[in-house]
Motif scaffolding. Structure first.
Motif, PDB file in Angstrom:
ATOM      1  N   GLY A  27       0.802  -1.140   0.143  1.00 44.82           N
ATOM      2  CA  GLY A  27      -0.102   0.096  -0.026  1.00 44.82           C
ATOM      3  C   GLY A  27       0.895   1.085  -0.073  1.00 44.82           C
ATOM      4  O   GLY A  27       2.028   1.335   0.203  1.00 44.82           O
ATOM      5  N   HIS A  28       0.338   2.449  -0.329  1.00 45.50           N
ATOM      6  CA  HIS A  28       0.988   3.712  -0.444  1.00 45.50           C
ATOM      7  C   HIS A  28       0.246   4.805   0.129  1.00 45.50           C
ATOM      8  O   HIS A  28       0.385   5.962  -0.323  1.00 45.50           O
ATOM      9  CB  HIS A  28       1.055   3.764  -2.153  1.00 45.50           C
ATOM     10  CG  HIS A  28       1.578   2.777  -2.743  1.00 45.50           C
ATOM     11  ND1 HIS A  28       2.856   2.523  -2.962  1.00 45.50           N
ATOM     12  CD2 HIS A  28       1.076   1.860  -3.386  1.00 45.50           C
ATOM     13  CE1 HIS A  28       3.308   1.336  -3.662  1.00 45.50           C
ATOM     14  NE2 HIS A  28       2.012   0.834  -4.114  1.00 45.50           N
ATOM     15  N   SER A  29      -0.275   4.531   1.250  1.00 43.92           N
ATOM     16  CA  SER A  29      -1.042   5.437   1.861  1.00 43.92           C
ATOM     17  C   SER A  29      -0.281   6.467   2.999  1.00 43.92           C
ATOM     18  O   SER A  29      -0.513   7.626   3.126  1.00 43.92           O
ATOM     19  CB  SER A  29      -2.403   4.850   3.086  1.00 43.92           C
ATOM     20  OG  SER A  29      -1.522   4.279   3.865  1.00 43.92           O
ATOM     21  N   GLY A  30       1.107   5.992   3.157  1.00 42.93           N
ATOM     22  CA  GLY A  30       1.999   6.843   4.069  1.00 42.93           C
ATOM     23  C   GLY A  30       1.504   6.475   5.550  1.00 42.93           C
ATOM     24  O   GLY A  30       2.376   6.926   6.204  1.00 42.93           O
ATOM     25  N   SER A  31       0.429   5.683   5.836  1.00 47.67           N
ATOM     26  CA  SER A  31       0.126   5.458   7.220  1.00 47.67           C
ATOM     27  C   SER A  31       1.002   3.842   7.679  1.00 47.67           C
ATOM     28  O   SER A  31       1.339   3.342   6.761  1.00 47.67           O
ATOM     29  CB  SER A  31      -1.277   5.221   7.335  1.00 47.67           C
ATOM     30  OG  SER A  31      -1.734   6.492   7.224  1.00 47.67           O
ATOM     31  N   VAL A  32       1.011   3.828   8.902  1.00 47.76           N
ATOM     32  CA  VAL A  32       1.440   2.546   9.226  1.00 47.76           C
ATOM     33  C   VAL A  32       0.428   1.586   9.538  1.00 47.76           C
ATOM     34  O   VAL A  32      -0.773   2.002  10.334  1.00 47.76           O
ATOM     35  CB  VAL A  32       2.293   2.885  10.706  1.00 47.76           C
ATOM     36  CG1 VAL A  32       2.695   1.468  11.302  1.00 47.76           C
ATOM     37  CG2 VAL A  32       3.615   3.610  10.803  1.00 47.76           C
ATOM     38  N   VAL A  33       0.335   0.595   9.044  1.00 47.71           N
ATOM     39  CA  VAL A  33      -0.693  -0.331   8.969  1.00 47.71           C
ATOM     40  C   VAL A  33      -0.323  -1.751   9.730  1.00 47.71           C
ATOM     41  O   VAL A  33       0.835  -2.202   9.284  1.00 47.71           O
ATOM     42  CB  VAL A  33      -1.308  -0.769   7.604  1.00 47.71           C
ATOM     43  CG1 VAL A  33      -2.517  -1.725   7.613  1.00 47.71           C
ATOM     44  CG2 VAL A  33      -1.610   0.755   6.911  1.00 47.71           C
ATOM     45  N   ALA A  34      -0.856  -2.388  10.472  1.00 48.47           N
ATOM     46  CA  ALA A  34      -0.572  -3.439  11.153  1.00 48.47           C
ATOM     47  C   ALA A  34      -1.943  -4.508  11.206  1.00 48.47           C
ATOM     48  O   ALA A  34      -2.976  -4.009  11.546  1.00 48.47           O
ATOM     49  CB  ALA A  34      -0.070  -3.356  12.527  1.00 48.47           C
ATOM     50  N   HIS A  35      -1.427  -5.740  11.249  1.00 48.03           N
ATOM     51  CA  HIS A  35      -2.336  -6.675  11.481  1.00 48.03           C
ATOM     52  C   HIS A  35      -2.256  -7.325  12.772  1.00 48.03           C
ATOM     53  O   HIS A  35      -1.021  -7.720  13.134  1.00 48.03           O
ATOM     54  CB  HIS A  35      -2.327  -7.986  10.235  1.00 48.03           C
ATOM     55  CG  HIS A  35      -3.044  -9.064  10.294  1.00 48.03           C
ATOM     56  ND1 HIS A  35      -3.076 -10.216   9.882  1.00 48.03           N
ATOM     57  CD2 HIS A  35      -4.416  -9.219  11.006  1.00 48.03           C
ATOM     58  CE1 HIS A  35      -4.196 -11.111   9.822  1.00 48.03           C
ATOM     59  NE2 HIS A  35      -5.002 -10.414  10.722  1.00 48.03           N
ATOM     60  N   LEU A  36      -3.113  -7.241  13.507  1.00 50.63           N
ATOM     61  CA  LEU A  36      -3.341  -7.691  14.975  1.00 50.63           C
ATOM     62  C   LEU A  36      -4.033  -8.924  15.080  1.00 50.63           C
ATOM     63  O   LEU A  36      -5.217  -9.060  14.761  1.00 50.63           O
ATOM     64  CB  LEU A  36      -3.971  -6.577  16.014  1.00 50.63           C
ATOM     65  CG  LEU A  36      -3.058  -5.464  16.142  1.00 50.63           C
ATOM     66  CD1 LEU A  36      -2.460  -4.613  15.153  1.00 50.63           C
ATOM     67  CD2 LEU A  36      -3.803  -4.729  17.154  1.00 50.63           C
ATOM     68  N   THR A  37      -3.474 -10.137  15.769  1.00 50.09           N
ATOM     69  CA  THR A  37      -4.276 -11.262  16.003  1.00 50.09           C
ATOM     70  C   THR A  37      -4.094 -11.569  17.436  1.00 50.09           C
ATOM     71  O   THR A  37      -3.088 -11.405  18.128  1.00 50.09           O
ATOM     72  CB  THR A  37      -3.592 -12.305  14.999  1.00 50.09           C
ATOM     73  OG1 THR A  37      -2.160 -12.656  15.290  1.00 50.09           O
ATOM     74  CG2 THR A  37      -3.761 -12.214  13.511  1.00 50.09           C
ATOM     75  N   GLY A  38      -5.215 -11.845  17.962  1.00 49.19           N
ATOM     76  CA  GLY A  38      -5.252 -12.320  19.415  1.00 49.19           C
ATOM     77  C   GLY A  38      -6.837 -12.816  19.875  1.00 49.19           C
ATOM     78  O   GLY A  38      -7.499 -13.504  19.158  1.00 49.19           O
ATOM     79  N   PRO A  39      -7.047 -12.023  20.763  1.00 46.91           N
ATOM     80  CA  PRO A  39      -8.676 -12.117  21.016  1.00 46.91           C
ATOM     81  C   PRO A  39      -9.743 -11.851  20.025  1.00 46.91           C
ATOM     82  O   PRO A  39     -10.949 -12.242  19.853  1.00 46.91           O
ATOM     83  CB  PRO A  39      -8.716 -10.907  22.316  1.00 46.91           C
ATOM     84  CG  PRO A  39      -7.509 -10.900  22.740  1.00 46.91           C
ATOM     85  CD  PRO A  39      -6.574 -11.220  21.714  1.00 46.91           C
TER      86      PRO A  39
END
Length: 266
Positions: A27-39
């Motif tokens: 992606g190229h939005s300039g934001s930090v993006v993360a995938h969170l796995t857990g509950p």
């Protein structure tokens, strides 16, 4: 990592300490993006207030669109929270199930994937525009393009600012009549998720540019995504299939050319 980002990152990791984090670099939005796995299965996005006037860079604008789209029954991530910390807006939402259309698909399934992508676009564009508060018509996007150039927020690929704007004006000439519909705004293969069993669309993501615009906003972007170098599993035959399934024999070359030029300013 710069100090401001490090502070925000620590705050969010503490807030979601029960989750495993994997940063998403596509992606190229300039934001930090993360995938969170857990509950739960979540995606998190954060970044400072953008200089670029296009809402595709504004996390708060995406939050507003997610809420409105969900209220219309459109398949989008469910917002968990959206807030501001230390000058950075962050958005947490549920992960849409399925695989994106840009993922590797068996050869015998690719046409069905394209059919689903075309069906979703056709159905979205057929919805009523009544009450949509997000104006993405040319009276908004073209002035935004000019502002973005003035602020130095556009990669001009070696061209000077005046040359770039002259090219935009030339492409706009004769293509300023709009057929306004509800558009995704960044309708490319990675932003469409499908059920791998039924090959039906489960949702769309990255909706910061959603709003009222000409349908060519989506059609040009998706045609370029299917036929582009980032998705070699697809061919021109798949692009033609997308257009046919949507209901077009071919794109209007001049209009598609203009929307392709305009996209470079976003």
């Amino acid at each position: 990592m710069d100090p401001d980002r490090a502070l925000v990152d620590k705050h969010l990791r503490d807030r979601y300490r029960d989750y495993q984090w994997r940063e998403v670099t596509v992606g190229h939005s300039g934001s930090v993006v993360a995938h969170l796995t857990g509950p739960a299965d979540l995606h998190l996005k954060y970044g400072p207030d953008p200089l670029h006037p296009d809402p595709g860079y504004d996390i708060g604008a995406e939050y507003d669109r997610l809420r409105w789209m969900a209220a219309q029954g459109l398949p989008v991530p469910e917002v968990v929270e959206c807030d501001v910390f230390d000058g950075h807006t962050y958005l947490v939402a549920t992960t849409v199930s399925g695989r994106d259309a840009a993922s590797p698909w068996p050869a015998h399934e690719r046409m069905r994937v394209i059919d689903a992508v075309a069906d979703f676009a056709r159905d979205l564009h057929a919805l009523s525009t009544t009450g949509c508060p997000f104006d993405r018509s040319l009276r908004v996007t073209v002035p935004n393009a000019r502002v973005a150039v003035a602020l130095g927020q556009v990669d001009l690929d070696g061209a000077g600012p005046q040359q770039a704007l002259t090219e935009l004006d030339a492409a706009l000439r004769g293509n300023d009549t709009e057929d306004l519909v509800l558009t995704h705004g960044d309708y490319c293969l990675p932003n469409v998720l499908l059920d791998p069993e039924t090959l039906t669309v489960t949702g769309v993501v990255d909706v910061g540019r959603f709003g009222l615009a000409d349908r060519y906003t989506d059609l040009t972007t998706m045609a370029g995504s299917i036929d582009g170098p980032l998705n070699p599993q697809y061919t021109r035959e798949h692009t033609d299939r997308f257009l046919w399934r949507y209901g077009l024999a071919r794109l209007d070359e001049a209009k598609a050319g203009f929307y392709g030029v305009l996209r470079r300013f976003m």
